[in-house]
Design a protein around this motif. Structure first.
Motif, PDB file in Angstrom:
ATOM      1  N   SER A  36       0.707  -1.285  -0.198  1.00  0.00           N
ATOM      2  CA  SER A  36      -0.038  -0.047   0.218  1.00  0.00           C
ATOM      3  C   SER A  36       0.928   1.216   0.012  1.00  0.00           C
ATOM      4  CB  SER A  36      -0.939  -0.066   1.231  1.00  0.00           C
ATOM      5  OG  SER A  36      -0.185  -0.066   2.383  1.00  0.00           O
ATOM      6  N   GLY A  37       2.054   1.230  -0.643  1.00  0.00           N
ATOM      7  CA  GLY A  37       2.970   2.384  -0.567  1.00  0.00           C
ATOM      8  C   GLY A  37       2.407   3.196  -1.824  1.00  0.00           C
ATOM      9  N   THR A  38       3.187   4.001  -2.229  1.00  0.00           N
ATOM     10  CA  THR A  38       2.694   5.369  -3.079  1.00  0.00           C
ATOM     11  C   THR A  38       2.891   4.807  -4.583  1.00  0.00           C
ATOM     12  OG1 THR A  38       5.203   6.186  -3.241  1.00  0.00           O
ATOM     13  CG2 THR A  38       3.583   7.111  -1.454  1.00  0.00           C
ATOM     14  N   GLY A  39       3.195   3.560  -4.947  1.00  0.00           N
ATOM     15  CA  GLY A  39       3.435   3.245  -6.226  1.00  0.00           C
ATOM     16  C   GLY A  39       4.888   3.541  -6.905  1.00  0.00           C
ATOM     17  N   ILE A  40       4.964   3.062  -7.966  1.00  0.00           N
ATOM     18  CA  ILE A  40       6.346   3.306  -8.794  1.00  0.00           C
ATOM     19  C   ILE A  40       6.300   4.596  -9.294  1.00  0.00           C
ATOM     20  CG2 ILE A  40       8.129   2.403 -10.428  1.00  0.00           C
ATOM     21  CD1 ILE A  40       6.955  -0.442  -9.756  1.00  0.00           C
ATOM     22  N   THR A  41       7.201   5.619  -9.155  1.00  0.00           N
ATOM     23  CA  THR A  41       7.231   6.897  -9.683  1.00  0.00           C
ATOM     24  C   THR A  41       8.649   7.173 -10.167  1.00  0.00           C
ATOM     25  OG1 THR A  41       7.461   8.042  -7.726  1.00  0.00           O
ATOM     26  CG2 THR A  41       5.140   7.786  -8.403  1.00  0.00           C
ATOM     27  N   GLY A  42       8.803   8.151 -11.011  1.00  0.00           N
ATOM     28  CA  GLY A  42      10.079   8.742 -11.313  1.00  0.00           C
ATOM     29  C   GLY A  42      11.003   7.865 -12.273  1.00  0.00           C
ATOM     30  N   VAL A  43      10.502   6.515 -12.604  1.00  0.00           N
ATOM     31  CA  VAL A  43      10.959   5.704 -13.656  1.00  0.00           C
ATOM     32  C   VAL A  43       9.965   5.103 -14.317  1.00  0.00           C
ATOM     33  CG1 VAL A  43      11.117   3.783 -11.805  1.00  0.00           C
ATOM     34  CG2 VAL A  43      12.952   4.036 -13.646  1.00  0.00           C
ATOM     35  N   ASP A  44      10.591   4.568 -15.631  1.00  0.00           N
ATOM     36  CA  ASP A  44       9.713   3.895 -16.744  1.00  0.00           C
ATOM     37  C   ASP A  44       9.512   2.461 -15.942  1.00  0.00           C
ATOM     38  OD1 ASP A  44       8.409   2.851 -18.819  1.00  0.00           O
ATOM     39  OD2 ASP A  44      10.078   3.037 -20.173  1.00  0.00           O
ATOM     40  N   PHE A  49      13.179  -3.456 -13.795  1.00  0.00           N
ATOM     41  CA  PHE A  49      13.733  -4.658 -13.497  1.00  0.00           C
ATOM     42  C   PHE A  49      15.357  -4.653 -14.119  1.00  0.00           C
ATOM     43  CE2 PHE A  49       9.209  -5.956 -13.165  1.00  0.00           C
ATOM     44  CZ  PHE A  49       9.523  -6.410 -12.082  1.00  0.00           C
ATOM     45  N   ASP A  50      15.746  -3.513 -14.550  1.00  0.00           N
ATOM     46  CA  ASP A  50      17.229  -3.250 -15.006  1.00  0.00           C
ATOM     47  C   ASP A  50      18.173  -2.940 -13.884  1.00  0.00           C
ATOM     48  OD1 ASP A  50      15.844  -3.691 -17.527  1.00  0.00           O
ATOM     49  OD2 ASP A  50      16.104  -1.433 -18.314  1.00  0.00           O
ATOM     50  N   ARG A  51      19.221  -3.401 -14.080  1.00  0.00           N
ATOM     51  CA  ARG A  51      20.375  -3.070 -13.036  1.00  0.00           C
ATOM     52  C   ARG A  51      20.522  -1.697 -12.679  1.00  0.00           C
ATOM     53  NH1 ARG A  51      24.192  -7.442 -11.474  1.00  0.00           N
ATOM     54  NH2 ARG A  51      23.313  -9.458 -12.397  1.00  0.00           N
ATOM     55  N   GLY A  68      19.649  -0.422  -6.281  1.00  0.00           N
ATOM     56  CA  GLY A  68      18.764  -0.859  -7.763  1.00  0.00           C
ATOM     57  C   GLY A  68      19.336  -1.932  -8.345  1.00  0.00           C
ATOM     58  N   ILE A  69      19.618  -3.106  -7.254  1.00  0.00           N
ATOM     59  CA  ILE A  69      20.042  -4.194  -8.056  1.00  0.00           C
ATOM     60  C   ILE A  69      18.966  -5.326  -7.618  1.00  0.00           C
ATOM     61  CG2 ILE A  69      22.378  -3.879  -8.318  1.00  0.00           C
ATOM     62  CD1 ILE A  69      22.937  -5.574  -5.807  1.00  0.00           C
ATOM     63  N   GLY A  70      18.167  -5.238  -6.411  1.00  0.00           N
ATOM     64  CA  GLY A  70      17.443  -6.340  -6.140  1.00  0.00           C
ATOM     65  C   GLY A  70      16.480  -6.833  -7.174  1.00  0.00           C
ATOM     66  N   LEU A  71      15.431  -5.837  -7.860  1.00  0.00           N
ATOM     67  CA  LEU A  71      14.368  -6.286  -8.694  1.00  0.00           C
ATOM     68  C   LEU A  71      15.437  -6.934  -9.987  1.00  0.00           C
ATOM     69  CD1 LEU A  71      11.817  -3.613  -8.456  1.00  0.00           C
ATOM     70  CD2 LEU A  71      12.002  -5.859  -7.365  1.00  0.00           C
ATOM     71  N   ALA A  72      16.288  -6.549 -10.353  1.00  0.00           N
ATOM     72  CA  ALA A  72      17.360  -7.143 -11.570  1.00  0.00           C
ATOM     73  C   ALA A  72      17.447  -8.488 -11.233  1.00  0.00           C
ATOM     74  CB  ALA A  72      18.599  -6.192 -11.960  1.00  0.00           C
ATOM     75  N   LEU A  73      18.245  -8.678  -9.952  1.00  0.00           N
ATOM     76  CA  LEU A  73      18.385 -10.047  -9.491  1.00  0.00           C
ATOM     77  C   LEU A  73      17.054 -11.007  -9.310  1.00  0.00           C
ATOM     78  CD1 LEU A  73      21.002  -9.171  -6.929  1.00  0.00           C
ATOM     79  CD2 LEU A  73      21.390 -10.328  -9.201  1.00  0.00           C
ATOM     80  N   GLY A  83      10.613 -18.666 -15.377  1.00  0.00           N
ATOM     81  CA  GLY A  83       9.558 -18.029 -14.946  1.00  0.00           C
ATOM     82  C   GLY A  83       9.641 -16.567 -15.492  1.00  0.00           C
ATOM     83  N   THR A  84       8.737 -15.653 -14.904  1.00  0.00           N
ATOM     84  CA  THR A  84       8.810 -14.405 -15.206  1.00  0.00           C
ATOM     85  C   THR A  84       8.355 -13.611 -13.983  1.00  0.00           C
ATOM     86  OG1 THR A  84       6.452 -14.354 -15.493  1.00  0.00           O
ATOM     87  CG2 THR A  84       7.820 -14.715 -17.652  1.00  0.00           C
ATOM     88  N   VAL A  85       8.618 -12.284 -14.052  1.00  0.00           N
ATOM     89  CA  VAL A  85       8.169 -11.425 -13.090  1.00  0.00           C
ATOM     90  C   VAL A  85       7.822  -9.935 -13.554  1.00  0.00           C
ATOM     91  CG1 VAL A  85      10.482 -10.573 -12.538  1.00  0.00           C
ATOM     92  CG2 VAL A  85       8.767 -10.043 -10.643  1.00  0.00           C
ATOM     93  N   GLU A  86       6.915  -9.402 -13.071  1.00  0.00           N
ATOM     94  CA  GLU A  86       6.280  -8.203 -13.687  1.00  0.00           C
ATOM     95  C   GLU A  86       5.596  -7.306 -12.522  1.00  0.00           C
ATOM     96  OE1 GLU A  86       2.625  -8.534 -15.981  1.00  0.00           O
ATOM     97  OE2 GLU A  86       2.662 -10.731 -15.330  1.00  0.00           O
TER      98      GLU A  86
END
Length: 109
Positions: A36-44, A49-51, A68-73, A83-86
């Motif tokens: 329930s955060g503020t959502g993803i802002t300031g980046v496409d 998921f890019d490093r 900025g490496i957690g979601l890339a990993l 699999g996939t992540v989105e």
């Protein structure tokens, strides 16, 4: 999955909510992490998921530093497992991440 949950916790303000749900869809395990955060802002969203990609406020609501490496990993591990992540949804009411992995014995890699 833990990295998605940790990311959700880091971006959810005190008193907010993080939920993790599981299901099976078409011989695949689906894990959904919602916050329930503020959502993803300031980046496409396509680059989230890019490093080394970070949101505009590189600090989190908990004051933690992000590299900025957690979601890339997460994506690399998901893809390596077949699999996939989105980002299933994001907005002012929060973000929903969806991790999909093949079930064992389902004929998938």
């Amino acid at each position: 999955m833990l990295a998605l949950a940790d990311n959700a916790l880091a971006h959810t303000p005190p008193g907010g909510r993080v939920s993790i749900t599981t299901s099976i869809e078409q011989k695949r395990a689906v894990i959904t992490v919602a916050d329930s955060g503020t959502g993803i802002t300031g980046v496409d969203q396509a680059r989230i998921f890019d490093r080394f990609v970070r949101t505009a406020g590189s600090g989190t609501s908990q004051g933690q530093r992000s590299f900025g490496i957690g979601l890339a990993l997460v994506r690399e591990i998901a893809v390596a497992a077949g699999g996939t992540v989105e980002v299933a949804a994001t907005g002012e009411e929060g973000t929903v991440m969806k991790l999909t992995l093949p079930l064992m014995g389902s004929g998938n890699p």
